[in-house]
Scaffold this motif. Structure first.
Motif, mmCIF file in Angstrom:
data_model
loop_
_atom_site.group_PDB
_atom_site.id
_atom_site.type_symbol
_atom_site.label_atom_id
_atom_site.label_comp_id
_atom_site.label_asym_id
_atom_site.label_seq_id
_atom_site.Cartn_x
_atom_site.Cartn_y
_atom_site.Cartn_z
ATOM 1 N N MET A 1 0.907 -1.207 0.031
ATOM 2 C CA MET A 1 -0.063 -0.116 -0.187
ATOM 3 C C MET A 1 0.969 1.141 0.142
ATOM 4 O O MET A 1 1.965 1.133 0.469
ATOM 5 N N ARG A 2 0.257 2.254 -0.617
ATOM 6 C CA ARG A 2 1.083 3.425 -0.606
ATOM 7 C C ARG A 2 0.147 4.418 0.227
ATOM 8 O O ARG A 2 -0.610 4.864 0.097
ATOM 9 N N GLU A 411 -1.209 -3.187 -4.140
ATOM 10 C CA GLU A 411 -0.351 -4.089 -4.899
ATOM 11 C C GLU A 411 -0.595 -5.573 -4.686
ATOM 12 O O GLU A 411 -1.163 -5.953 -3.718
ATOM 13 N N HIS A 460 6.034 2.716 -6.631
ATOM 14 C CA HIS A 460 6.064 2.111 -5.356
ATOM 15 C C HIS A 460 5.108 0.731 -5.658
ATOM 16 O O HIS A 460 5.626 -0.404 -4.927
ATOM 17 N N GLU A 461 4.189 0.703 -6.239
ATOM 18 C CA GLU A 461 3.074 -0.584 -6.175
ATOM 19 C C GLU A 461 3.819 -1.627 -7.102
ATOM 20 O O GLU A 461 3.628 -2.793 -6.608
ATOM 21 N N HIS A 464 6.207 -3.315 -5.178
ATOM 22 C CA HIS A 464 5.788 -4.349 -4.032
ATOM 23 C C HIS A 464 5.717 -5.931 -4.837
ATOM 24 O O HIS A 464 5.713 -6.918 -4.217
ATOM 25 N N GLU A 483 6.831 -2.445 3.128
ATOM 26 C CA GLU A 483 6.853 -0.917 2.792
ATOM 27 C C GLU A 483 8.204 -0.225 2.943
ATOM 28 O O GLU A 483 8.381 0.488 2.073
ATOM 29 N N ASN A 486 10.536 -1.460 0.258
ATOM 30 C CA ASN A 486 9.981 -1.109 -0.934
ATOM 31 C C ASN A 486 10.166 0.492 -1.324
ATOM 32 O O ASN A 486 10.273 0.891 -2.260
ATOM 33 N N TYR A 541 7.327 3.401 6.280
ATOM 34 C CA TYR A 541 7.756 3.999 5.047
ATOM 35 C C TYR A 541 8.997 4.601 4.988
ATOM 36 O O TYR A 541 10.086 4.261 4.759
HETATM 37 ZN ZN LIG Z 1 3.292 -0.115 -0.260
#
Ligand SMILES: [Zn+2]
Length: 832
Positions: A1-2, A411, A460-461, A464, A483, A486, A541
Motif C-alpha cells: 500500500m502507498r 499491490e 511503489h506499487e 511491491h 513497505e 520497497n 515507510y
Molecule cells: Zn506499499
C-alpha cells in the motif's frame, strides 16, 4: 500500500532501549549501544541460520487455487466457488487449517469496527488535544453505507474432494476448517468453498478493493482484491499467522498456482494477475493484433484507445464473457473489470534467460487522461529495470498498472491499483455564477503533484512485486519489511527517473524529510506490530527508507550495501524472511557489524542529533624556558588586555611615581614574571636527559614540524550512534572531507573528544554538511557557529469586518445542473 502524510500529535513516551534481562548495567550510566543483538534475535535453527539464510530444513506450505467467479453488475455482487489444494510441507501434523476472510473486516460487528475510536475514524492528525470531537463526512457516509447493505463473506458451502461438507468455524476475519483426518507432514488435501459477497464502494469504505462509481455518466470500475478465502500462512516461527485483519497489518500468504475464470458483462475489459489464456474468446481480432504488436514495442501501444473506451462506456450490454487467467508461483490474485478501460502495453526486455520479456500494461478510464497513457506503462517498465538490478530479474510474464481510484495505491502479484488523475476542470465563474470561457482545452492539463504522485505511486506499487509479493515477508506482523524496503527502492528508482524528482514533497532528500518525525513523541520503534504503529507512514515507510539510505551512502558504501541487499533478496525470493534474516544477511554478506545500527534505528525511538560544541587549537610545547617564556608573555598579553585605567592614565600623560624617583627601580622592574631563570634552564636540561631516545626524537620532530593540534568536542543529543562526516576548511581556503565512523561512540554515547593533527590551521568545521546522517538540528553543526541568514516579510495587519448590507447585494448562485445536492467529501485515504 502507498500512504505518506506525516501525521502528528498524541503524547506517547516510549523507553527506546529494549534491554535484554540477561545483561543489565546497574552501576553508572554507561549505555552499551554496540552490544551484539544476539540476545534480542530469535535463536538460529535448522530452518533459519545465524547467517540470515534459509536453513537446511527450511520449509513453507503451498496452496494452489482454481476459482470460478461471476460479477453481477446490476447487484454489484460477487459469487464464486474455489477449489484449494493445500500441501503440508511442514514437519508437523495439522488437525485443522485456517483461512483468511478479509471481507469480514467490513461487517457491522467486526473487530475493526468495534475497536475503532473516534480519533481513529478521523485520523490522528485531525484529532488533537486542542481540537477534538471531530466528525467527518467520511465517517457518516460509511455508517450510511453499512445501514443500507450487508458486507462480508457469505460462505455457502465448505466441502472435501468427494463433496462431503467440512465442519468450519468463522472467527471474524479468519475461518478454521476442521479436518476429518489429521493432515500429516507431506500430505495434500483438496477442498472447495462456495461463497458470495456484496462489493464495497471503495471510496467510502477505504477497503483497498471494491468498485468506483463515476456519477457523471453512471459508469463503474470494479477492482477485486482480498476477494476469495485465502490460506493463512503456517510458519516455523509463529505457527498459524491468524491475527485478525483490522485494517493496517496486511497479508501473510502462501505461494501457489492459480487458474481463475472471471465472468463479466461482455463489453468489459478485464485485467488480472497472470496471463490471459483465451484471447480468442474475449478480444476481437483488432485487439489481438494490437496486443501481439505491443509485445515487440518499446513504447506503449493501444489495445483499446480512448475513443473506443468512450464509445464502449456508453453501452450497457446484457451478455457475458468469461476471461480465463493463469498465474504460477504467486501468493495472491487480484483482478479489475470495466467497460471504461483504455488499455496500452509495451514490452520490457531483461537480461534473464528464464524470462527475457515481460509485458507491461496499463488499464485506465478516459478520466485518467492525458497523463496515464503518457507515464503509466513507462513507469512500470522503469520500476522493473531498477528493482531487478537491486534484487533479481522480474520472474512473471506480465506487470500491470490499473487506475482504480483518485489517489493512493495497492499491490498484488503482477497487478497494481494506482491513483492520481488530472483534477476535474472547474471553470472560473463570473459574478452571475456562469462558467467563464477558457482558451485552452481544460482536459489537457494536470498539476505537478498529480504527475509526480502518479509516477511515484506506480513505482511503489509495481515495486511491491519484489517486496513482499516475491520476498514474502509477514506483513501482518511487520509492515516495514515490505513497505520500508520497497519505499527505499522506490526512492532509488525515482532518483533514477529524473535528477530532481520531488520524492518527498519539496524535499529531494529523504533524510531531511524524516527528522521532524524522528524527534516527535508520537512514535514507536520500527520493530512494532503493524497495528500498533502510531504514525503509520513515517514509521513503516519513510524511516526505514532513511535508515537504508544512511547505510548505503555513508556507513557501508554502495559496493558492500548493494551486494548484501541483493544477497538478501536472492536468498529469500519465493520464501518468507523475518527481520532477523534481513539484519543477519546484511552483516553476513558485507562483513560490517551493524547490530548498533539495527538497535538504534529499528529497536529504539532515538534520533540523530550531534552538536559540535568546541574546537581547541594547540601547538606542541618545546618545554625550553627560553622559547616558551616569550610565547607565554605574548599569549598573556593577548588573553589579558591592559585595564582601562592603565590605558587612560597613559593617555592623560600621567607621571608615575616611579618616573619621579627612578632610584626606586630594581631587578623586578627589568624582569617580569615570565623571565626564565637558570633553575628553569637546568630543569629543562634534566627533563631532556630523562627522555628515552625515541621520546627525545619525537619531541624534536614535533617541534620542528610545528603542526596544529586540535581537540574537538561532540555531544550526542539525539541518542543514536552516528558517523560524523566533517568538512574541514583551512585558513588557506582548502577543504577536506572526513567521516569518523559511528564506532567512535562505543565507550561514551553522550560526549566524546576527538584529536586531530593538521599542518595547516583550521578556520571552520561543518558537521554533516551534505545532510547524509538524518541530523535533526543543523544549528549546532558548525564551529565557529554561523549567523543564520534568511529573509523576513513585513507583517501587515488586516481587518476582516462583515458588511451585511453589502454582502446582501451579491448575486445569488444556484447549484449547477447535475450537482444534485449529494454530499461530496474528500476521501480519508492519506497521500504523500
Ligand atoms: Zn506499499
Amino acid at each position: 500500500m502507498r500512504i505518506s502524510s506525516l501525521l502528528a500529535t498524541a503524547l506517547i513516551i516510549f523507553s527506546g532501549n529494549l534491554t535484554a534481562d540477561a545483561i543489565r548495567q546497574t552501576k553508572g550510566d554507561f549505555r552499551d549501544a554496540f552490544r551484539q543483538l544476539d540476545v534480542d534475535l530469535p535463536t538460529a535453527n535448522v530452518y533459519r541460520t545465524a547467517s540470515g539464510a534459509p536453513g537446511s530444513q527450511y520449509w513453507q506450505q503451498r496452496a494452489d487455487y482454481k476459482i470460478k467467479v461471476h460479477l453481477d453488475e446490476t447487484r454489484r455482487r460477487i459469487s464464486a466457488s474455489e477449489t484449494i489444494t493445500y500441501s503440508n510441507r511442514s514437519p508437523d501434523t495439522l488437525r485443522y487449517i485456517w483461512l483468511q476472510l478479509d471481507q469480514n473486516r467490513f461487517t457491522d460487528n467486526s473487530l475493526e469496527r468495534l475497536s475503532e475510536t473516534a480519533k481513529d475514524a478521523v485520523g490522528r492528525k485531525t484529532w488533537t488535544e486542542q481540537d477534538k470531537d471531530v466528525l467527518s463526512y467520511s465517517s457518516i457516509a460509511r455508517n450510511q453505507l453499512a445501514k443500507d447493505i450487508d458486507y462480508g463473506f457469505e460462505i455457502e458451502r465448505v466441502s472435501d474432494a468427494t463433496g462431503n461438507e467440512l465442519a468450519h468455524t468463522i472467527n471474524g476475519t479468519m475461518m478454521r476448517i476442521d479436518l476429518p483426518q489429521p493432515l500429516t507432514s507431506g500430505q495434500v488435501i483438496r477442498f472447495s468453498i462456495d461463497w458470495s459477497f456484496n462489493i464495497l464502494l471503495e471510496e467510502r469504505a477505504d477497503s483497498r478493493g471494491g468498485y468506483e462509481h463515476f456519477s457523471d455518466n453512471d459508469t463503474y470500475i470494479y477492482f477485486l482484491a482480498q476477494w476469495f478465502p485465502r490460506l493463512a500462512a503456517y510458519t516455523d516461527y509463529a505457527g498459524w499467522q491468524h491475527k485478525a485483519f483490522i485494517g493496517r497489518g496486511e497479508f501473510t500468504l502462501e505461494f501457489g498456482n492459480y487458474e481463475v475464470e472471471i465472468t463479466v458483462p461482455d463489453d468489459h475489459v478485464v485485467s488480472a494477475t497472470g496471463e490471459l489464456q483465451n484471447p480468442k474468446q474475449v478480444l476481437n481480432s483488432k485487439q489481438r493484433r494490437r496486443l501481439d504488436s505491443a509485445r515487440t514495442k518499446d513504447k506503449p501501444v493501444f489495445i483499446v484507445t480512448k475513443d473506443e473506451a468512450l464509445e464502449n462506456e456508453k453501452q450497457k450490454s446484457t451478455g457475458s464473457k468469461t476471461w480465463v487467467f493463469k498465474a504460477d508461483n504467486v501468493r495472491d490474485f487480484a483482478w479489475a473489470s470495466s467497460r471504461k478501460f483504455i488499455w496500452d502495453a509495451m514490452v520490457h526486455k531483461q537480461n534473464d534467460l528464464n524470462n527475457p520479456e515481460v509485458l507491461a500494461m496499463s488499464f485506465y478510464p478516459p478520466e485518467a487522461e492525458p497523463i496515464w497513457s503518457k507515464y503509466s506503462t513507462h513507469a512500470v517498465v522503469h520500476t522493473m529495470a531498477v528493482y531487478s538490478r537491486f534484487s533479481f530479474p522480474y520472474p512473471y510474464p506480465t506487470s500491470q498498472s490499473i487506475n482504480t481510484w483518485k489517489r493512493g495505491g495497492m499491490e498484488y502479484p503482477m497487478m497494481t491499483f494506482n491513483g492520481y488523475r488530472p483534477e476535474p476542470f472547474e471553470a472560473e465563474k463570473n459574478d452571475a455564477g456562469e462558467d467563464k470561457p477558457v482558451e485552452n482545452a481544460p482536459d489537457e492539463t494536470y498539476s505537478r503533484r498529480v504527475k509526480y504522485g502518479l509516477i511515484g505511486v506506480i513505482i511503489h506499487e509495481v515495486g511491491h512485486n519484489y517486496f513482499p509479493m516475491i520476498v514474502n515477508s509477514d506483513e501482518r506482523q511487520w509492515t516495514w519489511m515490505d513497505e520500508g524496503l520497497n519505499s527505499f527502492l522506490e526512492y532509488l528508482a525515482e532518483l533514477e527517473w529524473e535528477e530532481e524528482f520531488p520524492a518527498y514533497g519539496d524535499n529531494v532528500n529523504v533524510l531531511d524529510s524524516i527528522t521532524e518525525y524522528m524527534v516527535s513523541e508520537d512514535q514507536v520503534p520500527i520493530m512494532t506490530n503493524s497495528e500498533s504503529l502510531l504514525q503509520f507512514g513515517p514509521n513503516a515507510y519513510t524511516k526505514p527508507t532513511a535508515a537504508l539510505i544512511v547505510l548505503r551512502e555513508t556507513i557501508m558504501g554502495r559496493e558492500l550495501f548493494d551486494f548484501a541487499f541483493r544477497e538478501y533478496a536472492q536468498r529469500w525470493k519465493f520464501k518468507r524472511p523475518t527481520p532477523a534474516d534481513f539484519f543477519r544477511t546484511m552483516e553476513d554478506a558485507s562483513g560490517v557489524d551493524l547490530d548498533w545500527f539495527w538497535r538504534g534505528w529499528f529497536y529504539s525511538t532515538d534520533h540523530v542529533d550531534v552538536a559540535l560544541t568546541d574546537l581547541r587549537e594547540y601547538k606542541v610545547s618545546t618545554a625550553n624556558p627560553d622559547v616558551e617564556s616569550a610565547l607565554s608573555r605574548k599569549e598573556y598579553a593577548t588573553e589579558v588586555p591592559e585595564t582601562l585605567a592603565q590605558i587612560r592614565n597613559r593617555e592623560e600623560g600621567l607621571k608615575y611615581y616611579l618616573e619621579k624617583h627612578p632610584e626606586l627601580a630594581d631587578f623586578y622592574n627589568e624582569n617580569d614574571r615570565f623571565t626564565p631563570s637558570n633553575k628553569d634552564r637546568n630543569e629543562f636540561t634534566e627533563m631532556l636527559d630523562d627522555l628515552e631516545d625515541w621520546e627525545y626524537q619525537t619531541l624534536m620532530r614535533a617541534v620542528a614540524e610545528d603542526d596544529y593540534i586540535y581537540f574537538m568536542d561532540f555531544e550526542n543529543i539525539g541518542g543514536l550512534p552516528t558517523p560524523l562526516p566533517l568538512l574541514i576548511t583551512s585558513d588557506d581556503g582548502s577543504e577536506e572531507m572526513i567521516i569518523l565512523p559511528a564506532e567512535i561512540w562505543r565507550r561514551d554515547l553522550n560526549k566524546i573528544t576527538r584529536l586531530l593533527i593538521r599542518d595547516k590551521a583550521i578556520s571552520t568545521v561543518a558537521l554533516d554538511p551534505r545532510h547524509e546522517t538524518a541530523d535533526a538540528d543543523f544549528s549546532n553543526n558548525h564551529f565557529p557557529s554561523r549567523i543564520e541568514k534568511s529573509r523576513i516579510e513585513l507583517y501587515k495587519h488586516e481587518k476582516d469586518e462583515r458588511d451585511l448590507m453589502r454582502d446582501m447585494l451579491r448575486t445569488l448562485r444556484a447549484r449547477k445542473a447535475g450537482e444534485d445536492g449529494s454530499i461530496r467529501t474528500v476521501p480519508l485515504k492519506p497521500t504523500r
